[in-house]
Scaffold this motif. Sequence first.
Motif, PDB file in Angstrom:
ATOM      1  N   UNK A 103      -2.522  13.417  -2.727  1.00  0.00           N
ATOM      2  CA  UNK A 103      -2.222  13.259  -1.304  1.00  0.00           C
ATOM      3  C   UNK A 103      -3.465  13.263  -0.431  1.00  0.00           C
ATOM      4  N   UNK A 104      -4.644  13.508  -1.030  1.00  0.00           N
ATOM      5  CA  UNK A 104      -5.876  13.526  -0.254  1.00  0.00           C
ATOM      6  C   UNK A 104      -6.083  14.795   0.538  1.00  0.00           C
ATOM      7  N   UNK A 105      -5.394  15.873   0.152  1.00  0.00           N
ATOM      8  CA  UNK A 105      -5.464  17.126   0.899  1.00  0.00           C
ATOM      9  C   UNK A 105      -6.338  18.173   0.220  1.00  0.00           C
ATOM     10  N   UNK A 106      -6.876  17.848  -0.946  1.00  0.00           N
ATOM     11  CA  UNK A 106      -7.640  18.803  -1.747  1.00  0.00           C
ATOM     12  C   UNK A 106      -8.830  18.083  -2.351  1.00  0.00           C
TER      13      UNK A 106
ATOM     14  N   UNK B  29       0.853  -1.185   0.000  1.00  0.00           N
ATOM     15  CA  UNK B  29       0.000   0.000   0.000  1.00  0.00           C
ATOM     16  C   UNK B  29       0.887   1.231   0.000  1.00  0.00           C
ATOM     17  N   UNK B  30       0.309   2.335  -0.436  1.00  0.00           N
ATOM     18  CA  UNK B  30       1.007   3.616  -0.435  1.00  0.00           C
ATOM     19  C   UNK B  30       0.298   4.516   0.570  1.00  0.00           C
ATOM     20  N   UNK B  31       0.998   4.865   1.624  1.00  0.00           N
ATOM     21  CA  UNK B  31       0.440   5.747   2.644  1.00  0.00           C
ATOM     22  C   UNK B  31       0.727   7.188   2.253  1.00  0.00           C
ATOM     23  N   UNK B  32      -0.341   7.947   2.039  1.00  0.00           N
ATOM     24  CA  UNK B  32      -0.251   9.310   1.543  1.00  0.00           C
ATOM     25  C   UNK B  32      -0.155  10.308   2.703  1.00  0.00           C
TER      26      UNK B  32
ATOM     27  N   UNK C  97       4.462   0.473   2.065  1.00  0.00           N
ATOM     28  CA  UNK C  97       4.295  -0.342   3.268  1.00  0.00           C
ATOM     29  C   UNK C  97       3.566  -1.639   2.946  1.00  0.00           C
ATOM     30  N   UNK C  98       3.776  -2.664   3.778  1.00  0.00           N
ATOM     31  CA  UNK C  98       2.962  -3.877   3.768  1.00  0.00           C
ATOM     32  C   UNK C  98       1.854  -3.703   4.803  1.00  0.00           C
ATOM     33  N   UNK C  99       0.590  -3.915   4.446  1.00  0.00           N
ATOM     34  CA  UNK C  99      -0.518  -3.623   5.366  1.00  0.00           C
ATOM     35  C   UNK C  99      -0.426  -4.318   6.716  1.00  0.00           C
TER      36      UNK C  99
END
Length: 364
Positions: free
Chosen positions: A347-350, A8-11, A66-68
């Motif tokens: 990034x989930x900020x907008x 997974x990609x943690x934003x 990351x690995x979940x």
Amino acid sequence: MRPETRGELLQPNGLRVLAELGILNRLLASGAQVIHTIEFYQRSGDPLGTLDYRLLDPPYDYVVGNRPHRLRQLLLQSLGDTPIWWHAKVEGLQRDGNTWRVAVSTPAGPQQVRSRIVVAADGARSQVRRMLGIRARVRTYRDAYALTIVPRPADFPAVVRQYQGGGTLLGLVPVHPDELYVYWSVPAHRRDEFKGLGSGPLLQALDREDPGLARSLSSLPAVAWTVVVPVRVDAETWVVDGGVLLGDAAHALNPNAAQGTNQALADARALAPVLAAALGKGRVDAASLAPYEHARRALAAGAQRAGEEAARLWTSANPLTAWMAARVIRNLKHHPELARKLVTLTAGLEAAPFTLAERLRLII
């Protein structure tokens, strides 16, 4: 906790929550990888451009591969002695005054629980959502995603690499010093082809897109693929009297957004103070819980929209759409303010999408 064959990609929006929980540094110490750039390539291997998270303001100007299961282990540790029923299933909900009577099946036998609040966080096809009486539109996407973990070559840098064109998308994400996460978008009708295929198709694709990497992985051991067909969920409401939806149960989205875990973390961060205030006042009705939905719905919808737009651009077999996608990526370097907006959206900020004028600037 058994590792899954995926990453997974943690934003940045998720990293902020993990930092507030005191988990982020421990996650990085476990081997999760700090990544600043996404590199885009044509299917032929020719470079298109990059998306640089350092356009964002620090401290969260990066993503983490990351690995979940590693994140889940840390989250579980933070719960301390909180009891957890593993492999449990909610069988029924019944409203009794201001509380719920919850019927749960567990390996140890049936259990009954009374609770003033029920949080449905059981995924896109949530049964708890149905029991709460919340209707939702659930739409299956046309593409499937084949996922796996392979050994990371020693010279593979801390970047995301994405190869696109011809209706397919292949991505590589370092998730540990020794591991690469592979995600491969394929038409849903081909999902069964990956069962038992091993490493052959991956090496063939990489031989065309990145011959050096293909040679590094030439002795790749047996590969186990996890194939998922994602869905989009749009719940009519996220809150009812005594009930709340969280994560995919409320707003599942296309994996191209790289936002699934991050959106759930952001939901939990927004819900916590609202729920604490409602419980403190002795009122957990829909009106008391509504500020949570008001705070999150627009951002979640923005992530859904961004994921679908990315999927249309990156996975289309239409030559014109593929040309437009390549043009957008190449032109980012000429429009730093639009590149920053794209990073902010990713990034989930907008929540606000690109305007028509902004889209034209990236294409022309």
